[in-house]
Design an enzyme around this catalytic site. Structure first.
Site, short mmCIF file in Angstrom:
data_model
loop_
_atom_site.label_atom_id
_atom_site.label_comp_id
_atom_site.label_asym_id
_atom_site.label_seq_id
_atom_site.Cartn_x
_atom_site.Cartn_y
_atom_site.Cartn_z
N ASP A 1 32.41 31.72 50.95
CA ASP A 1 32.44 31.25 49.56
C ASP A 1 33.88 30.98 49.14
O ASP A 1 34.17 30.81 47.96
CB ASP A 1 31.77 32.27 48.62
N VAL B 1 33.28 36.63 52.19
CA VAL B 1 32.62 36.57 50.88
C VAL B 1 33.46 37.36 49.88
O VAL B 1 33.76 38.53 50.12
CB VAL B 1 31.21 37.22 50.95
N HIS B 2 33.87 36.72 48.80
CA HIS B 2 34.68 37.47 47.84
C HIS B 2 34.45 37.07 46.38
O HIS B 2 34.95 37.72 45.47
CB HIS B 2 36.17 37.33 48.17
N ARG B 3 33.72 35.98 46.13
CA ARG B 3 33.65 35.48 44.75
C ARG B 3 32.89 36.40 43.81
O ARG B 3 31.84 36.92 44.16
CB ARG B 3 32.94 34.13 44.72
N ARG B 4 33.45 36.51 42.59
CA ARG B 4 32.82 37.37 41.57
C ARG B 4 31.33 37.08 41.44
O ARG B 4 30.51 37.98 41.42
CB ARG B 4 33.42 37.06 40.20
#
Ligand code: UDP
Length: 385
Positions: free
Chosen positions: A281, A208-211
């Site tokens: 994501d 998970v990394h999305r802004r």
């Protein structure tokens, strides 16, 4: 003077462009400078990928300002502009939709042709800076490599000229085909703890990394709730900002969820291939999962890769809304394990098609400063006298 400059800046760029860089290095038909924008800079977000995929080290590394998106973008533009003052390439190549591709503004200021790999992908989600970045660079580009016919059509719908867009297939297929043996033998890159987990039982993987997911407490909470629903062991290589947000929001993952720092590519793909399914994501991870035959739960409201739903390799979970039950998402992903699909991303020849075209354009003097009348859009109705 080298023919072209290639500017990349984040982990998935090195992975996806690794064969392109190797092919370019092994031909005398075109010369290039590989420029690292400096957006990702730590060992495990950058150097490990050069080593594992045998990618030549960058010829130039920008020293950019770290900080918020505006600081990074303005610094990439400034560094690109200054670099081009001394290096008059025939064209400058970018890939993807990150802060780094905004360096194309500086290339435009020098009136040097711009090439965009991964062009014309659209999520049609106007909240995403990435959507605005990719639209911007596509509309500045003189050559766009679109992975699929459907992406090309999206570009045509926006008025980009047919002559500008070339369909190549997705280079991630090439990378998976070529490195599959290395993935299979990558167990020795994994920590003892992870090896123990994966050799004893089945497991899931998560990234998970999305802004829009990690900067919003409710969205990250939805994702944590979803992952906490499973009793299966979960391996969760977690980016540093995600780690700090989980702590800041005081969210708790269950003890069967094993969080570690980001890991190298070969071992990540080893895990992805063997996991029951992946929560992610990431744009690239859902493509890779689809190609390897691993189901995914895509933790996003929108995607620029709808093909994974078309072939039914992925289940959508929208973290931006409040869910009152989670189990059905896990059940759907689990049931996909028994199904087979044909990966829709291409034939594994994308990198060579891109390199051949770059050589062709470079040798035929097709990359030129623009002159009156040049325009990469359909302008048949314009300039009426
Ligand atoms: N990846 C990796 N190690 C990890 C997590 C991901 O090597 O710990 C790889 C993954 O296989 C994929 C890429 O990094 O190729 C995805 O990067 P990311 O999710 O940061 O970017 P996106 O694809 O969303 O732009």
């Amino acid at each position: 003077m080298k023919d072209i400059g290639i500017i990349l800046g984040i982990r998935p760029d090195v992975i996806r462009a690794s064969k392109i860089l190797n092919l370019l290095s092994n031909t005398s038909d075109i010369s290039f400078d590989f420029i690292w924008s400096g957006q990702h800079y730590s060992e495990n977000m950058k150097d490990v990928f050069f080593e594992q995929l045998n990618v030549p080290k960058p010829d130039v590394e920008f020293e950019i300002e770290k900080g918020n998106d505006a600081q990074i973008v303005s610094s990439v533009i400034k560094n690109t502009y200054n670099h081009l003052e001394k290096n008059k390439y025939k064209a400058v190549v970018f890939l993807g939709d990150t802060n780094t591709v905004m360096g194309s503004i500086a290339v435009a200021q020098h009136n040097i042709p711009i090439v965009h790999i991964e062009g014309c992908m659209r999520s049609y989600d106007w909240r995403m800076p990435e959507e605005k970045y990719r639209t911007t660079i596509d509309h500045l580009s003189d050559r766009i490599y679109a992975y699929l016919d459907s992406y090309k059509q999206q570009g045509l719908n926006e008025g980009i000229s047919d002559k500008v867009i070339k369909v190549t297939g997705n280079p991630i297929v090439d990378i998976i085909n070529e490195n599959n043996n290395l993935f299979q033998n990558a167990e020795n890159y994994l920590s003892e703890e992870i090896v123990k987990i994966i050799s004893n039982e089945s497991f899931l993987l998560a990234t998970v990394h999305r802004r829009e997911n990690i900067l919003d407490k409710n969205s990250l909470n939805q994702i944590v709730n979803l992952i906490n629903q499973t009793e299966t062991q979960v391996i969760f290589p977690m980016g540093y900002t995600t780690q700090s947000k989980i702590e800041e929001y005081n969210l708790k993952l269950n003890s069967n969820v094993h969080v570690c720092d980001p890991i190298g590519y070969l071992e990540f793909m080893h895990l992805l291939d063997r996991s029951n399914y992946v929560f992610s994501d990431s744009g690239t991870v859902v493509e890779e999962a689809c190609i390897l035959g691993t189901p995914s739960i895509q933790l996003r409201f929108s995607t620029e890769r709808p093909e994974v739903y078309d072939v039914k390799s992925s289940v959508k979970f929208d973290p931006s809304i409040e869910h009152n039950e989670y189990q059905s998402f896990l059940n759907k992903a689990q049931s996909l394990m028994d199904t087979k699909w044909k990966q829709p991303f291409g034939d594994g020849n994308a990198s060579s098609k891109i390199v051949e075209d770059l050589i062709h354009l470079s040798q035929n003097d097709a990359f030129k400063k623009h002159k009156p009348g040049d325009y990469p859009f359909d302008i048949s109705n314009s300039f009426k006298e």
